[in-house]
Structures are given as C-alpha cells and as structure tokens.
Design a protein around this motif. Sequence first.
Motif, PDB file in Angstrom:
ATOM      1  N   ILE A   7       0.850  -1.195   0.000  1.00  0.00           N
ATOM      2  CA  ILE A   7       0.000   0.000   0.000  1.00  0.00           C
ATOM      3  C   ILE A   7       0.881   1.238   0.000  1.00  0.00           C
ATOM      4  O   ILE A   7       1.679   1.442   0.913  1.00  0.00           O
ATOM      5  N   LYS A  11      -0.450   4.662  -4.945  1.00  0.00           N
ATOM      6  CA  LYS A  11      -1.011   3.455  -5.557  1.00  0.00           C
ATOM      7  C   LYS A  11      -0.776   2.243  -4.659  1.00  0.00           C
ATOM      8  O   LYS A  11       0.092   2.242  -3.791  1.00  0.00           O
ATOM      9  N   THR A  12      -1.590   1.216  -4.894  1.00  0.00           N
ATOM     10  CA  THR A  12      -1.456  -0.055  -4.197  1.00  0.00           C
ATOM     11  C   THR A  12      -1.109  -1.133  -5.211  1.00  0.00           C
ATOM     12  O   THR A  12      -1.737  -1.224  -6.276  1.00  0.00           O
ATOM     13  N   LYS A  28      -2.447  -3.319 -10.007  1.00  0.00           N
ATOM     14  CA  LYS A  28      -2.320  -2.114  -9.191  1.00  0.00           C
ATOM     15  C   LYS A  28      -3.561  -1.252  -9.346  1.00  0.00           C
ATOM     16  O   LYS A  28      -4.288  -1.360 -10.343  1.00  0.00           O
ATOM     17  N   THR A  31      -4.585   4.263  -4.599  1.00  0.00           N
ATOM     18  CA  THR A  31      -4.963   4.090  -3.200  1.00  0.00           C
ATOM     19  C   THR A  31      -5.995   5.146  -2.796  1.00  0.00           C
ATOM     20  O   THR A  31      -5.692   6.338  -2.801  1.00  0.00           O
ATOM     21  N   GLU A  33      -8.189   7.631  -0.543  1.00  0.00           N
ATOM     22  CA  GLU A  33      -7.884   8.338   0.698  1.00  0.00           C
ATOM     23  C   GLU A  33      -8.682   7.771   1.869  1.00  0.00           C
ATOM     24  O   GLU A  33      -8.194   7.724   2.991  1.00  0.00           O
ATOM     25  N   TYR A  35     -10.279   4.919   4.116  1.00  0.00           N
ATOM     26  CA  TYR A  35      -9.880   3.545   4.432  1.00  0.00           C
ATOM     27  C   TYR A  35     -10.930   2.522   3.988  1.00  0.00           C
ATOM     28  O   TYR A  35     -10.593   1.486   3.386  1.00  0.00           O
ATOM     29  N   PHE A  38     -10.806   1.995   0.418  1.00  0.00           N
ATOM     30  CA  PHE A  38      -9.655   1.163   0.066  1.00  0.00           C
ATOM     31  C   PHE A  38      -9.988  -0.319   0.179  1.00  0.00           C
ATOM     32  O   PHE A  38      -9.661  -1.119  -0.707  1.00  0.00           O
ATOM     33  N   GLU A  41     -12.102  -1.360  -2.697  1.00  0.00           N
ATOM     34  CA  GLU A  41     -11.329  -1.397  -3.939  1.00  0.00           C
ATOM     35  C   GLU A  41     -10.416  -2.621  -3.969  1.00  0.00           C
ATOM     36  O   GLU A  41     -10.258  -3.268  -5.005  1.00  0.00           O
ATOM     37  N   LEU A  42      -9.816  -2.940  -2.827  1.00  0.00           N
ATOM     38  CA  LEU A  42      -8.950  -4.117  -2.751  1.00  0.00           C
ATOM     39  C   LEU A  42      -9.750  -5.390  -3.013  1.00  0.00           C
ATOM     40  O   LEU A  42      -9.316  -6.260  -3.791  1.00  0.00           O
ATOM     41  N   ALA A  62       2.685  -1.084   4.500  1.00  0.00           N
ATOM     42  CA  ALA A  62       2.105   0.255   4.450  1.00  0.00           C
ATOM     43  C   ALA A  62       3.160   1.277   4.864  1.00  0.00           C
ATOM     44  O   ALA A  62       4.062   0.961   5.649  1.00  0.00           O
ATOM     45  N   LEU A  79      -0.697   8.498   4.028  1.00  0.00           N
ATOM     46  CA  LEU A  79      -2.051   8.002   4.200  1.00  0.00           C
ATOM     47  C   LEU A  79      -2.703   8.756   5.357  1.00  0.00           C
ATOM     48  O   LEU A  79      -2.061   9.022   6.369  1.00  0.00           O
TER      49      LEU A  79
END
Length: 220
Positions: A7, A11-12, A28, A31, A33, A35, A38, A41-42, A62, A79
């Motif tokens: 993370i 980008k992740t 990828k 990322t 903003e 949580y 996120f 999205e993951l 992270a 983050l």
Amino acid sequence: MYLGIDIGGTKTLVAALDQHGVIARSLKFPTPENYNEFLKELEHALKNGLPFDDFRAGCVTAPGNIDRKHGRFMEGGNLQWQHVPLQHDIERIVRCPMLIENDANLAGLSEAMLLKDKHAVVLYLTISTGIGSGFIVNQKIEPSMADSEAGQMMIQRGDKIVKWESFASGKAIYERYHQKASEIRDPKIWKDVVANLAVGFVDLLAVTQPDVIVIGGGVG
C-alpha cells in the motif's frame, strides 16, 4: 499461492506468488484516501484481477507506523488513516493469515538479502510520494530502527524546522515544480532536488553509518 500487498500513498500493488517466490499475476490501483473505500477497492481488485482463491499466507506493507502486535496501521506516510485494523480487515477479505510491516523495512530487507555476500549493514531509502527508510543488519530488520521514518526527520530550512519529506519528497517536488520526477528534464531543477535530498542523507549517514545505501521509489 502467496499474496503480497504493498500500500503506497499514491497506488497499491498486489501480487500472487508461487512457492518459489515467482510472481504469477500482479495488478495495481490508485490508493483511495478513505480507508473503507480502500478495502472495497482491494476486494474488487482481488476478485476481478487475480484468478486465485487458495492463498496460504501473505504480507501487507504500508508507509507508516505499524502496531505489529495488534495488526494495526497507526498513522504516518502519506495516508490519512489512523489506528485502523489493517491486518484483520485484509485477512477477512483474502481468508488467509497475513503479516503486516512497514513498506520500507521489507524493501530494505529484500535488498539486504541480495547484498548479503557484500554488505552486512544496509540503509534503504524509498523516495516516492514520501520518504521512507529501512535499516537492516545481517539480513534482519534492526528492532531499534524498525519504527523510524527518515522522511519525518526535523531539519532546519531557512529560519524554520520542518520535516525532510516536506521539501524533498516526490509530493514536494510536484508541488514546487508542477511536474512528476519522471517528467523533469531540466538539470537545474534536478540540482535543486538532489541538494534537498543530500541534506537528509548527511544526517542519516552520521547516525546509522551503513555499509551501503540502496535508493528506491519512483523519485529514486
């Protein structure tokens, strides 16, 4: 299969690796903003981008302070998350045991393992959105430096004391020159960028006295 999640402030990166550490598939995404966004999205990225559901274990990194005992991301890096149960939430999504660690520490550990026949004390610096650091001694993350964040060092700049990454990181470069580091071609700008980085390098060298410095990250 094993799972790696890196993370970053921008980008992740996610990768599925076989038992030999060879990347079988990667992806990828920016990322978020927020949580909770996120996590959504993951989960979406894993479901649609990695055709595996049999992960044995994994690791998530992270850019900030980590509470390893409780599996929490505390704060730091670029983050805005604070005190979130990162390990637990990702384990819920991927349904396998996960480790959690600072990103620069693990990048440094990887580099130190490649250099083990030449250097015992390795200082790793990632210069990207922010500035992170990993200090490795004999292929192990040095416990006394495991929570250090080089980019958070306070340095005198003019008549103020400010964080190193506030004027030397990729984010700072973009804010000042309105260009990403990869877009800069003017040698005068690069001279200024390097001068700002050198200020922090001098302090770090004096304190850590490594055998070698490895530089990573987009700006690096």
